[in-house]
Design a protein around this motif. Structure first.
Motif, PDB file in Angstrom:
ATOM      1  N   GLU A 144       0.852  -1.164  -0.104  1.00  0.00           N
ATOM      2  CA  GLU A 144      -0.040  -0.051  -0.030  1.00  0.00           C
ATOM      3  C   GLU A 144       0.831   1.252  -0.002  1.00  0.00           C
ATOM      4  O   GLU A 144       0.519   2.195  -0.668  1.00  0.00           O
ATOM      5  CB  GLU A 144      -0.738  -0.116   1.177  1.00  0.00           C
ATOM      6  N   VAL A 145       1.967   1.366   0.817  1.00  0.00           N
ATOM      7  CA  VAL A 145       2.797   2.431   0.990  1.00  0.00           C
ATOM      8  C   VAL A 145       4.031   2.438   0.077  1.00  0.00           C
ATOM      9  O   VAL A 145       4.366   3.554  -0.641  1.00  0.00           O
ATOM     10  CB  VAL A 145       3.062   2.617   2.363  1.00  0.00           C
ATOM     11  N   LEU A 146       4.728   1.409   0.066  1.00  0.00           N
ATOM     12  CA  LEU A 146       5.853   1.311  -0.628  1.00  0.00           C
ATOM     13  C   LEU A 146       5.387   0.923  -2.129  1.00  0.00           C
ATOM     14  O   LEU A 146       6.538   0.969  -2.790  1.00  0.00           O
ATOM     15  CB  LEU A 146       7.014   0.342  -0.137  1.00  0.00           C
ATOM     16  N   THR A 194      10.190   6.751  -2.594  1.00  0.00           N
ATOM     17  CA  THR A 194       8.803   6.396  -3.245  1.00  0.00           C
ATOM     18  C   THR A 194       7.820   7.496  -3.196  1.00  0.00           C
ATOM     19  O   THR A 194       7.252   7.490  -4.419  1.00  0.00           O
ATOM     20  CB  THR A 194       8.368   5.016  -2.624  1.00  0.00           C
ATOM     21  N   SER A 195       7.845   8.139  -2.105  1.00  0.00           N
ATOM     22  CA  SER A 195       6.729   9.186  -2.043  1.00  0.00           C
ATOM     23  C   SER A 195       7.225  10.435  -3.130  1.00  0.00           C
ATOM     24  O   SER A 195       6.207  11.115  -3.947  1.00  0.00           O
ATOM     25  CB  SER A 195       6.585   9.849  -0.788  1.00  0.00           C
ATOM     26  N   ARG A 196       8.453  10.578  -3.080  1.00  0.00           N
ATOM     27  CA  ARG A 196       9.044  11.616  -4.335  1.00  0.00           C
ATOM     28  C   ARG A 196       8.874  11.193  -5.675  1.00  0.00           C
ATOM     29  O   ARG A 196       8.376  11.838  -6.567  1.00  0.00           O
ATOM     30  CB  ARG A 196      10.391  11.584  -4.100  1.00  0.00           C
ATOM     31  N   VAL A 197       8.987   9.722  -6.079  1.00  0.00           N
ATOM     32  CA  VAL A 197       8.423   9.180  -7.278  1.00  0.00           C
ATOM     33  C   VAL A 197       7.156   9.310  -7.840  1.00  0.00           C
ATOM     34  O   VAL A 197       6.522   9.745  -8.748  1.00  0.00           O
ATOM     35  CB  VAL A 197       9.044   7.805  -7.465  1.00  0.00           C
ATOM     36  N   ASP A 198       6.146   9.155  -6.851  1.00  0.00           N
ATOM     37  CA  ASP A 198       4.846   9.420  -6.869  1.00  0.00           C
ATOM     38  C   ASP A 198       4.412  10.567  -7.137  1.00  0.00           C
ATOM     39  O   ASP A 198       3.586  10.867  -8.180  1.00  0.00           O
ATOM     40  CB  ASP A 198       4.078   9.027  -5.631  1.00  0.00           C
ATOM     41  N   SER A 199       5.048  11.612  -6.608  1.00  0.00           N
ATOM     42  CA  SER A 199       4.685  13.232  -6.608  1.00  0.00           C
ATOM     43  C   SER A 199       5.254  13.453  -8.025  1.00  0.00           C
ATOM     44  O   SER A 199       4.681  14.548  -8.572  1.00  0.00           O
ATOM     45  CB  SER A 199       5.145  14.061  -5.626  1.00  0.00           C
ATOM     46  N   GLU A 200       6.377  12.990  -8.423  1.00  0.00           N
ATOM     47  CA  GLU A 200       7.010  13.486  -9.617  1.00  0.00           C
ATOM     48  C   GLU A 200       6.342  12.935 -11.116  1.00  0.00           C
ATOM     49  O   GLU A 200       6.355  13.378 -11.858  1.00  0.00           O
ATOM     50  CB  GLU A 200       8.493  13.185  -9.691  1.00  0.00           C
ATOM     51  N   SER A 201       5.490  11.692 -10.627  1.00  0.00           N
ATOM     52  CA  SER A 201       4.996  10.913 -11.622  1.00  0.00           C
ATOM     53  C   SER A 201       4.003  11.604 -11.987  1.00  0.00           C
ATOM     54  O   SER A 201       3.349  11.613 -13.313  1.00  0.00           O
ATOM     55  CB  SER A 201       4.418   9.629 -11.114  1.00  0.00           C
ATOM     56  N   ASP A 202       3.113  12.612 -11.403  1.00  0.00           N
ATOM     57  CA  ASP A 202       1.936  13.461 -11.739  1.00  0.00           C
ATOM     58  C   ASP A 202       2.198  14.504 -12.551  1.00  0.00           C
ATOM     59  O   ASP A 202       1.427  15.112 -13.360  1.00  0.00           O
ATOM     60  CB  ASP A 202       1.263  13.816 -10.501  1.00  0.00           C
ATOM     61  N   GLU A 203       3.811  14.953 -12.670  1.00  0.00           N
ATOM     62  CA  GLU A 203       3.922  15.972 -13.558  1.00  0.00           C
ATOM     63  C   GLU A 203       4.541  15.421 -14.734  1.00  0.00           C
ATOM     64  O   GLU A 203       5.186  14.454 -15.006  1.00  0.00           O
ATOM     65  CB  GLU A 203       5.302  16.837 -12.877  1.00  0.00           C
ATOM     66  N   PRO A 204       4.431  16.174 -15.736  1.00  0.00           N
ATOM     67  CA  PRO A 204       5.091  15.890 -17.050  1.00  0.00           C
ATOM     68  C   PRO A 204       6.361  15.544 -17.141  1.00  0.00           C
ATOM     69  O   PRO A 204       7.122  16.593 -16.744  1.00  0.00           O
ATOM     70  CB  PRO A 204       4.374  17.053 -18.109  1.00  0.00           C
ATOM     71  N   LYS A 205       6.947  14.583 -17.714  1.00  0.00           N
ATOM     72  CA  LYS A 205       8.159  14.235 -17.726  1.00  0.00           C
ATOM     73  C   LYS A 205       8.913  14.873 -18.772  1.00  0.00           C
ATOM     74  O   LYS A 205       8.575  14.882 -19.937  1.00  0.00           O
ATOM     75  CB  LYS A 205       8.553  12.742 -17.569  1.00  0.00           C
ATOM     76  N   ALA A 206      10.151  15.547 -18.627  1.00  0.00           N
ATOM     77  CA  ALA A 206      10.874  16.053 -19.720  1.00  0.00           C
ATOM     78  C   ALA A 206      11.605  15.131 -20.475  1.00  0.00           C
ATOM     79  O   ALA A 206      12.079  14.035 -19.711  1.00  0.00           O
ATOM     80  CB  ALA A 206      11.565  17.065 -19.235  1.00  0.00           C
ATOM     81  N   LYS A 207      11.795  15.033 -21.670  1.00  0.00           N
ATOM     82  CA  LYS A 207      12.548  14.120 -22.411  1.00  0.00           C
ATOM     83  C   LYS A 207      13.973  14.218 -22.213  1.00  0.00           C
ATOM     84  O   LYS A 207      14.499  13.037 -22.183  1.00  0.00           O
ATOM     85  CB  LYS A 207      12.219  14.382 -23.839  1.00  0.00           C
ATOM     86  N   ASN A 208      14.463  15.382 -22.169  1.00  0.00           N
ATOM     87  CA  ASN A 208      15.876  15.594 -21.988  1.00  0.00           C
ATOM     88  C   ASN A 208      16.254  16.388 -20.843  1.00  0.00           C
ATOM     89  O   ASN A 208      15.403  17.557 -20.660  1.00  0.00           O
ATOM     90  CB  ASN A 208      16.523  16.329 -23.160  1.00  0.00           C
ATOM     91  N   LEU A 209      17.283  16.295 -20.033  1.00  0.00           N
ATOM     92  CA  LEU A 209      17.556  16.981 -18.811  1.00  0.00           C
ATOM     93  C   LEU A 209      18.241  18.317 -19.402  1.00  0.00           C
ATOM     94  O   LEU A 209      19.155  18.216 -20.235  1.00  0.00           O
ATOM     95  CB  LEU A 209      18.277  16.037 -17.701  1.00  0.00           C
TER      96      LEU A 209
END
Length: 292
Positions: A144-146, A194-209
């Motif tokens: 549930e959390v991890l 894991t929480s940081r990944v979940d919060s970042e997954s809601d944002e559009p991902k940039a193709k290139n850094l």
């Protein structure tokens, strides 16, 4: 001279928000975010627990509250090992005995079974505690959390009495019924990551850094610093002659060389505060002078 009047507002202890005490060793870890991260899953965890206890152990138990503790001391926790480290489980014995009696049908048909907490712990209790630990850890924390499926293995060799973080689950209608999940530092880092990944997954991902992102990642890369506090030069003959009771004279390095792996980066001074040693006054490594 003018006398400035000062107003002091007094708050009741019950009106003050709960404070989270941070130790120096926990700086850099967002422990204060953990209650919010887990509390957002409250409804889902409550539904899972209600179905679990009702179907498997014939116990009508719903989640009423979650409490969180830092540096939680527990001697009788059941320890499990995972690929990331150790995770613990503990349950109130009165709650455990109630589950045991209900599961084996000792409390049905109006029979009242007294829960004698003075008796020694039986093997049946130990087996049920291990079984509950594996099931509740996977149900409430791991899945549930991890958001992972970790293999939990019984760890009978590790002795852990002090846990960096604990989450206690209280049941509705039972003031003394609760169970705790205990996390070591590795699982706390995993939870926060894991929480940081979940919060970042809601944002559009940039193709290139971008160059700024790469620089930010590089500047925030975790490093382990190692200080050589004491050093001594011995020959092999001197080392072989050392016996019990011998006193080895050593000299403290001043300033203290600080390494990243095997490379000395700079030197520092050791400071003592409240029984702990800290590195302070960092200086660049003095370059070696070459003479021709």
């Amino acid at each position: 001279m003018q006398n400035a009047s000062h107003r002091i507002r007094v708050y009741q202890a019950s009106d003050c928000p709960e404070l989270t005490r941070l130790d120096v060793s926990k700086l850099g870890r967002a422990y204060h975010k953990i209650p919010k991260i887990i509390s957002t899953k409250f409804d889902s965890i409550e539904a899972r627990l209600g179905i679990f206890f009702l179907k498997k152990y014939r116990l009508n138990a719903l989640l009423s509250n979650l409490t969180f503790d830092i540096d939680y001391h527990c001697k009788n926790a059941q320890i499990f090992s995972t690929p990331y480290g150790s995770i613990g489980f503990d349950i109130n014995r009165k709650f455990l005995l109630s589950i045991l009696h209900t599961y084996y049908g000792l409390s049905k048909e109006g029979n009242t079974v007294s829960l004698d907490l003075t008796q020694s712990v039986t093997k049946t209790e130990d087996r049920l505690k291990i079984k509950l630990g594996q099931e509740l850890l996977q149900l409430t924390m791991v899945k549930e959390v991890l958001n992972e499926t970790l293999e939990l293995k019984n760890d009978y060799t590790s002795i852990i009495h002090q846990w960096p973080y604990s989450v206690r689950f209280w049941l509705e209608g039972y003031d003394e019924y609760c169970f705790s999940i205990l996390l070591d530092a590795h699982h706390v880092d995993l939870l926060l990551a894991t929480s940081r990944v979940d919060s970042e997954s809601d944002e559009p991902k940039a193709k290139n850094l971008s160059s700024e992102q790469i620089e930010h990642m590089f500047n925030n890369m975790p490093l382990t610093l190692t200080g050589r506090l004491v050093s001594i030069n011995l020959t092999v003959a001197q080392l072989l002659n050392i016996g019990p009771g011998d006193i080895i004279p050593v000299s403290l390095n001043e300033p203290l060389p600080v390494f990243i792996e095997n490379e000395q980066i700079f030197s520092s001074v050791v400071a003592e505060e409240r029984g702990r040693l800290y590195l302070s006054e960092f200086n660049d490594k003095t370059p070696e002078m070459k003479y021709e």
